[in-house]
Design an enzyme around this catalytic site. Structure first.
Site, PDB file in Angstrom:
ATOM      1  N   TYR A  54      -5.946   9.926   0.346  1.00 21.43           N
ATOM      2  CA  TYR A  54      -6.214   8.525   0.052  1.00 21.43           C
ATOM      3  C   TYR A  54      -7.246   8.005   1.029  1.00 21.43           C
ATOM      4  CZ  TYR A  54      -4.151   5.703   3.818  1.00 21.43           C
ATOM      5  OH  TYR A  54      -3.918   5.071   5.007  1.00 21.43           O
ATOM      6  N   PHE A  57       3.768   2.695   6.235  1.00 18.78           N
ATOM      7  CA  PHE A  57       4.013   3.908   5.452  1.00 18.78           C
ATOM      8  C   PHE A  57       3.378   5.133   6.103  1.00 18.78           C
ATOM      9  CE2 PHE A  57       2.343   6.896   2.335  1.00 18.78           C
ATOM     10  CZ  PHE A  57       3.450   7.205   1.567  1.00 18.78           C
ATOM     11  N   ASP A  58       2.115   5.014   6.520  1.00 15.94           N
ATOM     12  CA  ASP A  58       1.403   6.152   7.119  1.00 15.94           C
ATOM     13  C   ASP A  58       2.116   6.655   8.373  1.00 15.94           C
ATOM     14  OD1 ASP A  58      -0.317   4.284   5.677  1.00 15.94           O
ATOM     15  OD2 ASP A  58      -1.973   5.601   6.201  1.00 15.94           O
ATOM     16  N   THR A  59       2.448   5.701   9.255  1.00 13.89           N
ATOM     17  CA  THR A  59       3.078   6.078  10.517  1.00 13.89           C
ATOM     18  C   THR A  59       4.418   6.764  10.273  1.00 13.89           C
ATOM     19  OG1 THR A  59       2.016   4.219  11.654  1.00 13.89           O
ATOM     20  CG2 THR A  59       3.935   5.198  12.710  1.00 13.89           C
ATOM     21  N   ARG A  94       0.827  -1.207   0.000  1.00 13.61           N
ATOM     22  CA  ARG A  94       0.000   0.000   0.000  1.00 13.61           C
ATOM     23  C   ARG A  94       0.859   1.254   0.000  1.00 13.61           C
ATOM     24  NH1 ARG A  94      -3.887   2.023   4.881  1.00 13.61           N
ATOM     25  NH2 ARG A  94      -1.850   2.162   5.875  1.00 13.61           N
TER      26      ARG A  94
END
Length: 409
Positions: free
Chosen positions: A109, A201-203, A91
């Site tokens: 997103y 990735f987000d963190t 992702r």
């Protein structure tokens, strides 16, 4: 890096061309069933409720079913829908590729299951369009959020975010909600530094943004768990823990250019207020005086209670030490409005420094008194101590204010 410090300019929301202001990326892997309803629902919502040009990008990362075929059909069916295909899973990889290739000034997103109520989309991106904030996240952990999900996922989510706060000192509340947005100029600087290509990735992006001094806007969301979610919780948790360890090492060893990030991306400091009297000084003086009166009374009571058993100097030391610790704690909370444990140790060290100076003043005053009068009367002794304590109190206020002012947590 390009210099981005200072206030962000507002996005041009009335473009003369057909360029999209917002690009919403939907990362998908083997979602041939859910993709069509998701994109049609999102497209209808944006068409009806979003006041600016938009684009929806379906980022297919190595699906092995008919997801790509469905995506291509949606591109032909709905205006403003684009498709990006990647040959590798992940992702984070899909988001990084789609955001890097987009020409829209605001990038977002969301997960294909649309667990988050779309009514939160405009509040999510509005602060980025106006330039008020740099990133925005939906949070399921705010008091006003409404969330429907099982106890297992609830516990895991809260435990993960608590772990982030303890290990990486994260100040954002919900790292995992699949509902986020970022300004494109900021993404262009941060994405090359994000190494994770999966769920972490987000963190990683948020931690770097926080360390760079960027403003992260949080939006309480209504969120309903997708019972058909195919996320492998155990594998994801293990991958996230490895990501936290890697990112933590990078932060500790200085492998990341945090100073440069903050210089380039961080917002300029606020200008000092023009008032001649420091902010909050009158109220602080009143509250400090009240705490001081209470501390002085407690000090005198302790001194009188222990004077006979310990003698003048030891009784003074004990009374001053006990009231100094209590005085610092009371002034943190009541005078300067500081709560929590952050900087508490440093504040108490400053309080003990003030205690040492107060001890020197009061002990010196007692020593001078006893040198002049061999056996002074108790009222005279107390009067000298009160005068010395007044001088120590003024000194304490100056020291504590220097250490605590504008450090509210």
């Amino acid at each position: 890096m390009t210099a981005l410090s200072g206030p962000r300019p507002a996005v041009q929301t009335r473009p003369t061309t057909t360029g999209a202001v917002l690009d919403v990326v939907i990362p998908v892997y083997n979602e041939e069933i859910d993709l069509g309803p998701c994109v049609r629902r999102l497209h209808a919502h944006l068409t009806e409720h979003f006041p600016y040009p938009f684009r929806i990008t379906i980022a297919d990362n190595a699906s092995v079913d008919d997801t790509l075929t469905v995506a291509d059909a949606l591109r032909g069916e709905l205006p403003g829908v684009e498709v990006l295909h990647l040959d590798a899973k992940g992702r984070g990889r899909a988001l990084s590729a789609a955001w890097s290739a987009s020409s829209a000034p605001v990038l977002a997103y969301m997960d294909v299951d649309l667990s988050t109520d779309l009514a939160a989309l405009l509040p999510l991106v509005a602060p980025l369009i106006s330039g008020h904030s740099d990133l925005a996240i939906g949070t399921r952990l705010a008091r006003t959020s409404r969330v429907v999900r099982g106890a297992k996922r609830e516990v895991i989510s809260r435990a993960y975010n608590l772990l982030l706060r303890g290990a990486l000192f994260a100040r954002f509340s919900d790292a995992q909600c699949g509902f986020k947005a970022i300004r494109a100029d900021v993404a262009g600087e941060l994405l090359p530094l994000v190494r994770d290509t999966g769920w972490f990735f987000d963190t990683e992006l948020l931690v770097l943004a926080q360390r760079a001094g960027l403003r992260i806007h949080e939006v309480p969301v209504d969120w309903v768990d997708d019972p058909d979610s195919r996320v492998d919780i155990v594998a994801t948790v293990l991958a996230d823990l490895r990501g936290m360890g890697r990112l933590g090492r990078s932060l500790v060893t200085g492998a990341l250019p945090l100073a440069e990030l903050r210089a380039q991306l961080g917002r300029a400091p606020l200008a000092a207020p023009p008032a001649q009297v420091p902010v909050g000084l009158p109220g602080q003086l009143v509250r400090f005086a009240a705490v001081g009166v209470a501390s002085t009374l407690a000090y005198l009571l302790l001194f009188v209670a222990t004077r006979g058993a310990l003698g003048a100097q030891p009784a003074n030391l004990l009374a001053l030490l006990v009231t100094a610790v209590a005085n610092t704690a009371a002034n943190r909370r009541l005078t300067f409005g500081i709560t929590g444990s952050r900087h508490a140790g440093r504040h108490h060290v400053q309080g003990l420094l003030a205690f040492a100076l107060g001890l020197a003043l009061t002990s010196g005053a007692l020593a001078v008194l006893h040198a002049v009068v061999a056996v002074p009367a108790r009222p005279v002794e107390l009067a000298v101590l009160v005068a010395a304590n007044l001088a120590a109190t003024v000194l304490r206020f100056v020291l504590l204010r220097l250490g605590m002012h504008h450090r509210r947590g």
